[in-house]
Scaffold this motif. Structure first.
Motif, mmCIF file in Angstrom:
data_model
loop_
_atom_site.group_PDB
_atom_site.id
_atom_site.type_symbol
_atom_site.label_atom_id
_atom_site.label_comp_id
_atom_site.label_asym_id
_atom_site.label_seq_id
_atom_site.Cartn_x
_atom_site.Cartn_y
_atom_site.Cartn_z
ATOM 1 N N SER A 1 27.800 -11.656 14.623
ATOM 2 C CA SER A 1 27.529 -13.022 14.178
ATOM 3 C C SER A 1 26.524 -13.689 15.111
ATOM 4 O O SER A 1 25.555 -14.320 14.661
ATOM 5 C CB SER A 1 28.837 -13.817 14.145
ATOM 6 O OG SER A 1 28.598 -15.171 13.829
ATOM 7 N N ALA B 1 22.508 -14.683 14.370
ATOM 8 C CA ALA B 1 22.095 -16.073 14.520
ATOM 9 C C ALA B 1 20.859 -16.208 15.399
ATOM 10 O O ALA B 1 19.912 -16.924 15.057
ATOM 11 C CB ALA B 1 23.249 -16.898 15.087
ATOM 12 N N LYS C 1 24.438 -21.285 14.025
ATOM 13 C CA LYS C 1 24.286 -20.484 12.810
ATOM 14 C C LYS C 1 23.293 -21.089 11.815
ATOM 15 O O LYS C 1 23.342 -20.783 10.628
ATOM 16 C CB LYS C 1 25.649 -20.272 12.142
ATOM 17 C CG LYS C 1 26.655 -19.542 13.031
ATOM 18 C CD LYS C 1 28.004 -19.376 12.361
ATOM 19 C CE LYS C 1 28.997 -18.711 13.318
ATOM 20 N NZ LYS C 1 30.329 -18.535 12.711
#
Length: 249
Positions: free
Chosen positions: A18, A22, A47
């Motif tokens: 993740s 990002a 994000k």
């Protein structure tokens, strides 16, 4: 009585993937502000999409009416972000939306989490859907649901989870109700309904009760019969947050 079915934000199964997705998308996502300046909503600032990007939004399992309804609802965000939207049919895009999945949920990944898959990679051909919507012709809440879920896709968290909301949450009552009505675990309730602990992971604006990203709060979740209806329009607070996240030059 169950008045609605809340959405669930899709949680990444690999935090490192993740984070990597990002910062590869937008290098500023790796920077955390320590100014302590309060802001008007709660957004996952690690994000956000690259400012000025053309987001490719793939929509599958949609007839012509549903396809156009999704486009119309998502496009309501366009005046407030420095992004362009390209809508295509199929499964390949920065964001992949699928209608009427068998599980019947309505959910979205937050921002650039749409770029990762369960394995932890970012290969476009291996990614699963990042948003699920239920299409029923004539359903009065459909536009609101699409706008709410796409707010998550732009990087927004739930406004009712703001740590300064002062909502008189009945935590155990909320757990019991959601387990009974939706089959939700405590972990799902914590991730989607109850206040998030204050964290440097998020940027904050003052709590916005009128936010499109705010759930309906029902009396079964609170003490003293406290409740609040949902808002079906993008609020001034939502606009301020998006303009800060995606400023126009």
């Amino acid at each position: 009585m169950k008045t609605f079915t809340p959405c669930q934000m899709i949680q990444p199964t690999n935090d490192l993937a993740s984070y990597q997705a990002a910062i590869q998308e937008r290098s500023q996502n790796g920077f955390i502000s320590s100014s302590g300046r309060k802001k008007r909503n709660i957004g996952s600032h690690t994000k956000y999409w690259k400012n000025g990007k053309t987001l490719k939004i793939a929509i599958s399992n949609a007839n012509d009416e549903a396809f156009e309804a999704v486009i119309a609802a998502i496009s309501k965000w366009l005046p407030y972000v420095n992004l362009k939207f390209e809508f295509v049919r199929g499964e390949t895009g920065d964001i992949w939306i699928i209608l009427n999945a068998p599980m019947g949920i309505q959910s979205s990944a937050v921002g650039t989490d749409a770029l990762i898959d369960d394995i932890g990679g970012t290969d476009e051909e291996r990614r699963g859907p990042s948003m699920y919507l239920n299409w029923v012709p004539g359903y009065s809440r459909f536009e609101y649901v699409v706008m709410h879920e796409f707010g998550h896709a732009l990087g927004a968290q739930h406004a009712h989870q703001h740590p300064d909301s002062a909502i008189p949450w009945n935590v155990q009552g909320t757990y019991d109700y959601c387990a009974r009505q939706f089959g939700w675990s405590k972990e799902v309730v914590d991730a989607n309904i109850l206040p998030l602990p204050r964290s440097d992971q998020y940027t904050y604006r003052p709590y916005d009760a009128d936010s499109l990203m705010h759930y309906e709060v029902i009396p079964e979740w609170t003490f003293g019969g406290w409740g609040q209806s949902e808002t079906h329009a993008i609020s001034d607070g939502d606009i301020a947050m998006m303009r800060e996240a995606y400023p126009k030059n």
